[in-house]
Design a protein around this motif. Structure first.
Motif, mmCIF file in Angstrom:
data_model
loop_
_atom_site.group_PDB
_atom_site.id
_atom_site.type_symbol
_atom_site.label_atom_id
_atom_site.label_comp_id
_atom_site.label_asym_id
_atom_site.label_seq_id
_atom_site.Cartn_x
_atom_site.Cartn_y
_atom_site.Cartn_z
ATOM 1 N N VAL A 97 0.864 -1.182 0.000
ATOM 2 C CA VAL A 97 0.000 0.000 0.000
ATOM 3 C C VAL A 97 0.901 1.233 0.000
ATOM 4 N N TYR A 98 0.661 2.093 -0.953
ATOM 5 C CA TYR A 98 1.372 3.368 -1.058
ATOM 6 C C TYR A 98 0.490 4.474 -0.492
ATOM 7 N N VAL A 99 1.100 5.402 0.250
ATOM 8 C CA VAL A 99 0.359 6.532 0.829
ATOM 9 C C VAL A 99 1.167 7.805 0.602
ATOM 10 N N ASP A 100 0.516 8.844 0.120
ATOM 11 C CA ASP A 100 1.165 10.152 0.012
ATOM 12 C C ASP A 100 0.062 11.205 0.091
ATOM 13 N N ASN A 101 0.435 12.443 0.458
ATOM 14 C CA ASN A 101 -0.572 13.506 0.547
ATOM 15 C C ASN A 101 -0.415 14.536 -0.561
ATOM 16 N N ASP A 102 0.479 14.288 -1.519
ATOM 17 C CA ASP A 102 0.725 15.281 -2.562
ATOM 18 C C ASP A 102 -0.167 14.999 -3.769
ATOM 19 N N PRO A 103 -0.946 16.010 -4.211
ATOM 20 C CA PRO A 103 -1.847 15.780 -5.347
ATOM 21 C C PRO A 103 -1.109 15.394 -6.626
ATOM 22 N N VAL A 104 0.144 15.813 -6.765
ATOM 23 C CA VAL A 104 0.899 15.430 -7.967
ATOM 24 C C VAL A 104 1.230 13.940 -7.930
ATOM 25 N N VAL A 105 1.563 13.433 -6.742
ATOM 26 C CA VAL A 105 1.812 11.995 -6.616
ATOM 27 C C VAL A 105 0.531 11.231 -6.955
ATOM 28 N N LEU A 106 -0.606 11.734 -6.470
ATOM 29 C CA LEU A 106 -1.903 11.106 -6.755
ATOM 30 C C LEU A 106 -2.141 10.992 -8.261
ATOM 31 N N THR A 107 -1.793 12.044 -9.005
ATOM 32 C CA THR A 107 -2.043 12.003 -10.456
ATOM 33 C C THR A 107 -1.161 10.953 -11.149
ATOM 34 N N HIS A 108 -0.084 10.541 -10.492
ATOM 35 C CA HIS A 108 0.804 9.532 -11.094
ATOM 36 C C HIS A 108 0.574 8.140 -10.516
ATOM 37 N N ALA A 109 -0.442 8.009 -9.660
ATOM 38 C CA ALA A 109 -0.595 6.774 -8.886
ATOM 39 C C ALA A 109 -0.801 5.546 -9.770
ATOM 40 N N ARG A 110 -1.303 5.762 -10.982
ATOM 41 C CA ARG A 110 -1.523 4.629 -11.886
ATOM 42 C C ARG A 110 -0.261 3.777 -12.053
ATOM 43 N N ALA A 111 0.903 4.467 -12.072
ATOM 44 C CA ALA A 111 2.168 3.739 -12.265
ATOM 45 C C ALA A 111 2.484 2.825 -11.084
ATOM 46 N N LEU A 112 1.748 3.020 -9.968
ATOM 47 C CA LEU A 112 1.995 2.202 -8.776
ATOM 48 C C LEU A 112 1.005 1.048 -8.693
ATOM 49 N N LEU A 113 0.010 1.066 -9.578
ATOM 50 C CA LEU A 113 -1.064 0.081 -9.493
ATOM 51 C C LEU A 113 -0.870 -1.012 -10.537
ATOM 52 N N THR A 114 0.376 -1.359 -10.762
ATOM 53 C CA THR A 114 0.728 -2.347 -11.786
ATOM 54 C C THR A 114 1.183 -3.635 -11.105
ATOM 55 N N SER A 115 0.359 -4.071 -10.148
ATOM 56 C CA SER A 115 0.715 -5.276 -9.391
ATOM 57 C C SER A 115 0.745 -6.522 -10.266
ATOM 58 N N SER A 116 1.547 -7.475 -9.851
ATOM 59 C CA SER A 116 1.465 -8.806 -10.446
ATOM 60 C C SER A 116 0.093 -9.372 -10.066
ATOM 61 N N PRO A 117 -0.462 -10.276 -10.885
ATOM 62 C CA PRO A 117 -1.793 -10.816 -10.569
ATOM 63 C C PRO A 117 -1.837 -11.563 -9.240
ATOM 64 N N GLU A 118 -0.710 -12.133 -8.823
ATOM 65 C CA GLU A 118 -0.688 -12.910 -7.567
ATOM 66 C C GLU A 118 -0.715 -12.028 -6.333
ATOM 67 N N GLY A 119 -0.235 -10.775 -6.458
ATOM 68 C CA GLY A 119 -0.137 -9.877 -5.312
ATOM 69 C C GLY A 119 -1.155 -8.758 -5.403
ATOM 70 N N ALA A 120 -0.867 -7.632 -4.756
ATOM 71 C CA ALA A 120 -1.786 -6.490 -4.812
ATOM 72 C C ALA A 120 -1.014 -5.209 -4.515
ATOM 73 N N THR A 121 -1.443 -4.117 -5.154
ATOM 74 C CA THR A 121 -0.966 -2.796 -4.751
ATOM 75 C C THR A 121 -2.179 -1.885 -4.642
ATOM 76 N N ALA A 122 -2.071 -0.892 -3.755
ATOM 77 C CA ALA A 122 -3.139 0.101 -3.607
ATOM 78 C C ALA A 122 -2.485 1.446 -3.352
ATOM 79 N N TYR A 123 -3.192 2.501 -3.715
ATOM 80 C CA TYR A 123 -2.707 3.849 -3.435
ATOM 81 C C TYR A 123 -3.743 4.567 -2.584
ATOM 82 N N VAL A 124 -3.279 5.196 -1.496
ATOM 83 C CA VAL A 124 -4.180 5.926 -0.603
ATOM 84 C C VAL A 124 -3.694 7.365 -0.502
#
Ligand SMILES: C[S@@+](CC[C@H](N)C(=O)[O-])C[C@H]1O[C@@H](n2cnc3c(N)ncnc32)[C@H](O)[C@@H]1O
Length: 263
Positions: A97-124
């Protein structure tokens, strides 16, 4: 906390991106970054070494300690390899799980949601100063199992929390939510090696809010935990035998790093 993107003042994530050679930064971030670099010429080396520390720690935690869950608060603008890319390279079932409070990081969060099918990633999108909001977040609860070890990553973020926001209380609250066998990973900029003029410049708030801390002040964050060898050292020195030698000095980085086990 959602705040609109303000390009007129320097933001930590964008200034860090600038030092790392990224493109997601504005003039105010570059001006602040250049002013700090003029007073502390090894800043780019320091941020690169901070990233290398992060990489080595994840390889150690996933590869040697068997950690499969990571809560990375103060993620930053995605920079490859990201935490999940390293952890899932060791075990595709790793959950991050990724967490940040910067709106610019939020706009790039898609690049963090590229989990392998066996695992999971989330952005908060949340603020470190609200640990209960993070711990209670639905995506955090859905992604991480708090009955099994979690690595709490606070890498180059706690120095943005001044004393009045209770940094020790915040870290204590987060660590207190982790089961035994979990880990706290922390790096933090220090005043120990910096010129007094730069320390004063940063303390003025001109570069945004934050607080450099001494080694003793860093040590308070890991009080009561079991420090892994080699303890609290420059990020460039933490288990860095396989890195190109000689290593940058502690004064070159002015960032301490440590990994500690929750007993
Ligand atoms: C210097 S970057 C570090 C990025 C990454 N952890 C690394 O070490 O490469 C600091 C990050 O912390 C974030 N940050 C600063 N204050 C924060 C807060 N109060 N809550 C959540 N994130 C914060 C910034 O937006 C930025 O993305």
């Amino acid at each position: 906390m959602n705040v609109p993107v303000d390009a007129s003042v320097a933001h930590p994530a964008r200034r860090y991106d600038y030092w790392l050679g990224g493109k997601d930064n504005f003039a105010a971030d570059r001006e602040s970054g250049d002013a700090i670099a003029a007073a502390f010429p090894t800043i780019r080396l320091s941020v690169l070494e901070n990233r290398r520390f992060l990489h080595r720690v994840i390889r150690h935690l996933a590869g040697v300690e068997g950690v499969r869950q990571f809560l990375d608060i103060g993620t930053g603008i995605p920079t490859r390899p990201n935490v999940h890319e390293i952890a899932q390279g060791i075990d595709p079932a790793a959950r991050i799980v990724y967490v940040d409070n910067d709106p610019v990081v939020l706009t790039h969060a898609r690049a963090l949601l590229t989990s392998s099918p066996e695992g999971a990633t989330a952005y908060v999108d949340a603020d470190l100063r609200q640990p209960d909001r993070i711990l209670g977040d639905a995506a955090v609860r859905r992604t991480l199992d708090f009955s099994r070890p979690v690595a709490l990553m606070l890498v180059a973020v706690v120095h943005f929390i001044p004393e009045e926001d209770d940094p020790y209380g915040i870290v204590g609250r987060l660590v207190g939510a982790l089961p035994p066998g979990s880990f706290l990973v922390m790096s933090h900029a220090t005043s120990d090696y910096l010129a007094p003029e730069l320390v004063a410049d940063i303390a003025s708030g001109r570069h945004g809010q934050g607080r450099l801390r001494t080694r003793a002040e860093f040590a308070r964050f890991v009080d009561g935990l079991e420090l892994l060898a080699p303890g609290i050292v420059s990020v460039a020195e933490w288990r860095a035998d396989q890195e190109p030698q000689p290593r940058p000095t502690a004064a070159d980085t002015a960032v301490y790093g440590a990994v500690a086990r929750v007993p």
